[in-house]
Write an enzyme that holds these catalytic residues in place. Structure first.
Site, PDB file in Angstrom:
ATOM      1  N   VAL A   1      67.301  78.634  51.689  1.00  0.00           N
ATOM      2  CA  VAL A   1      68.675  79.080  51.914  1.00  0.00           C
ATOM      3  C   VAL A   1      68.566  80.570  52.209  1.00  0.00           C
ATOM      4  O   VAL A   1      68.151  81.353  51.342  1.00  0.00           O
ATOM      5  CB  VAL A   1      69.566  78.828  50.685  1.00  0.00           C
ATOM      6  CG1 VAL A   1      70.991  79.315  50.963  1.00  0.00           C
ATOM      7  CG2 VAL A   1      69.574  77.353  50.331  1.00  0.00           C
ATOM      8  N   SER A   2      68.886  80.959  53.417  1.00  0.00           N
ATOM      9  CA  SER A   2      68.684  82.340  53.841  1.00  0.00           C
ATOM     10  C   SER A   2      69.524  83.307  53.018  1.00  0.00           C
ATOM     11  O   SER A   2      70.479  82.920  52.335  1.00  0.00           O
ATOM     12  CB  SER A   2      69.036  82.498  55.325  1.00  0.00           C
ATOM     13  OG  SER A   2      68.213  81.698  56.131  1.00  0.00           O
TER      14      SER A   2
END
Length: 421
Positions: free
Chosen positions: A82-83
């Protein structure tokens, strides 16, 4: 805890704690300029980020800089994440999403797809494709749990091929690191549509926003540096890696790399040094210099640490270099003895043309300092039919032309001669 276990173990959290952390994150995103529009801010506030990364503590989930690694390969390298919040916000701002749009997301664990769904609304369409069934299974679970299951279609497949069944798309948003622009992404994009992605050019990964316009893809400005997990499948990067010593290697996209077997002997030769006369502060960005260097013939990156070179490298495992098969030149950044916190770019070279190569590299730095140091960096034209020139960077599927002068928007090209596809 394994990835498969985390999908079923969403912990209970205090809503007041989440609200406070989210408020602080939004404030920070506004301050750094990643978050600019009311629409994207509403999406960030609406989607519960913690529900897409239940195995992480809330403080980490809502840290705007934190990248949440959710899956790793057997060797330990990250394959899904998850950036960071600032990256999500920046890419969504650059995508310029609007209600009713059809969007393809390449690579994803659900969170970004939910943000997109908020922005395109009930009349829009979101398709998220990933090559890893564990990632897509996780995404489906989290999307369903948060109420987005009916608004996002999740598909298992090689994202490099896009998803023709849902095409055409108004936007294609890529959330894995690409080193090329596969034809499917542009073929499935409407005229005037935008392709937003982290693209590695010469080994330097930055976020770009291309627009399909007049038969070419254009980027309005260079994006911020990013560190996305690499693509898998046919689009997986396959650079040439040639060893110089046990700790130093040349990584290049040149195919084939000229005489890689000669590199160890050349690197062992005496070094010729050429100070460029250009200084930089310890916290000053030199990202436009990195991009300026990628246009040099024979460009590559040297891995290695400070002890492997005569002086301090510009960046760990990212020393810009030029190799022509006989002479190796590269750029270091030693500290200036009489100026605390200042560094001077110095070209170093080994081989029969060491003096000439070092002088040329130092001169290249001086041109950057004079013409581009304080600019926004280049725009890129991308099209497989661009004619060969010293400035054109070739990739597997396309060719990239960096436009550093803002007055050379068309570069004298007749775009009607370069049809899409």
């Amino acid at each position: 805890m394994t990835t498969s276990e985390t999908a079923d173990t969403a912990p209970d959290h205090d809503p007041a704690v989440i609200e406070a952390l989210l408020e602080a994150a939004v404030t920070r995103l506004r301050t750094v300029g990643a978050l600019r529009s009311e629409e994207v801010e509403r999406a960030v506030r609406a989607v519960p980020r913690h529900a897409f990364a239940p195995e992480f503590p809330l403080e980490e989930v809502y840290d705007p800089r934190a990248v949440l690694i959710t899956r790793r390969a057997e060797g330990g390298g990250a394959t899904s994440s998850v950036s960071a919040m600032w990256v999500h916000a920046l890419m969504l701002e650059r995508a310029r999403l609007a209600p009713g749009m059809r969007v393809l997301e390449v690579g994803g664990g659900g969170y970004n797809a939910a943000l997109i769904a908020e922005l395109v609304g009930p009349a829009g369409s979101v398709t998220s494709i990933d090559i890893d069934p564990v990632v897509t299974g996780r995404a489906r679970t989290f999307l369903a749990d948060t109420g987005y299951g009916g608004r996002v279609g999740v598909v298992v497949g090689d994202g490099g091929h896009g998803h023709p069944e849902g095409a055409p798309y108004d936007r294609v948003i890529v959330t894995v690191a690409a080193t090329d622009l596969p034809p499917a992404w542009t073929d499935q994009l409407v005229e005037g549509g935008r392709l937003v992605l982290p693209l590695g050019v010469g080994g330097y990964q930055r976020i770009y926003a291309f627009t399909a316009s007049g038969g070419a893809l254009l980027v309005g400005e260079t994006g911020n540096h990013a560190g996305f997990v690499p693509m898998q499948g046919e689009g997986a990067p396959a650079p040439c890696r040639a060893r110089l010593t046990d700790t130093v290697a040349l990584v290049t996209g040149a195919t084939p790399a000229p005489a890689p077997e000669a590199l160890p002997g050349v690197f062992a030769l005496p070094v010729h040094q050429e100070p460029a006369g250009v200084r930089i502060g310890g916290t000053e960005s030199f990202s436009t210099l990195q991009m300026w260097m990628t246009g040099l013939p024979g460009f590559g990156l040297l891995t290695g640490n400070a002890e492997d070179f005569a002086h301090r490298p510009m960046a760990r495992d990212g020393t810009p270099a030029v190799w022509d098969g006989a002479t190796l030149a590269y750029l270091l950044c030693p500290e200036v003895p009489d100026a605390a916190g200042a560094y001077e770019f110095t070209a170093c070279a080994h081989g029969p043309r060491a003096e000439e190569a070092a002088a040329a590299l130092a001169g290249h730095v001086r041109v950057w300092d004079r013409d581009h140091r304080r600019g926004p960096g280049p725009r890129f034209l991308a099209h497989p039919g661009l004619p060969d020139s010293a400035r054109v960077i070739r990739t597997r599927h396309t060719r990239l032309l960096a436009l550093w002068d803002r007055t050379e928007a068309d570069h004298g090209l007749d775009w009607k001669a370069y049809p899409r596809g």
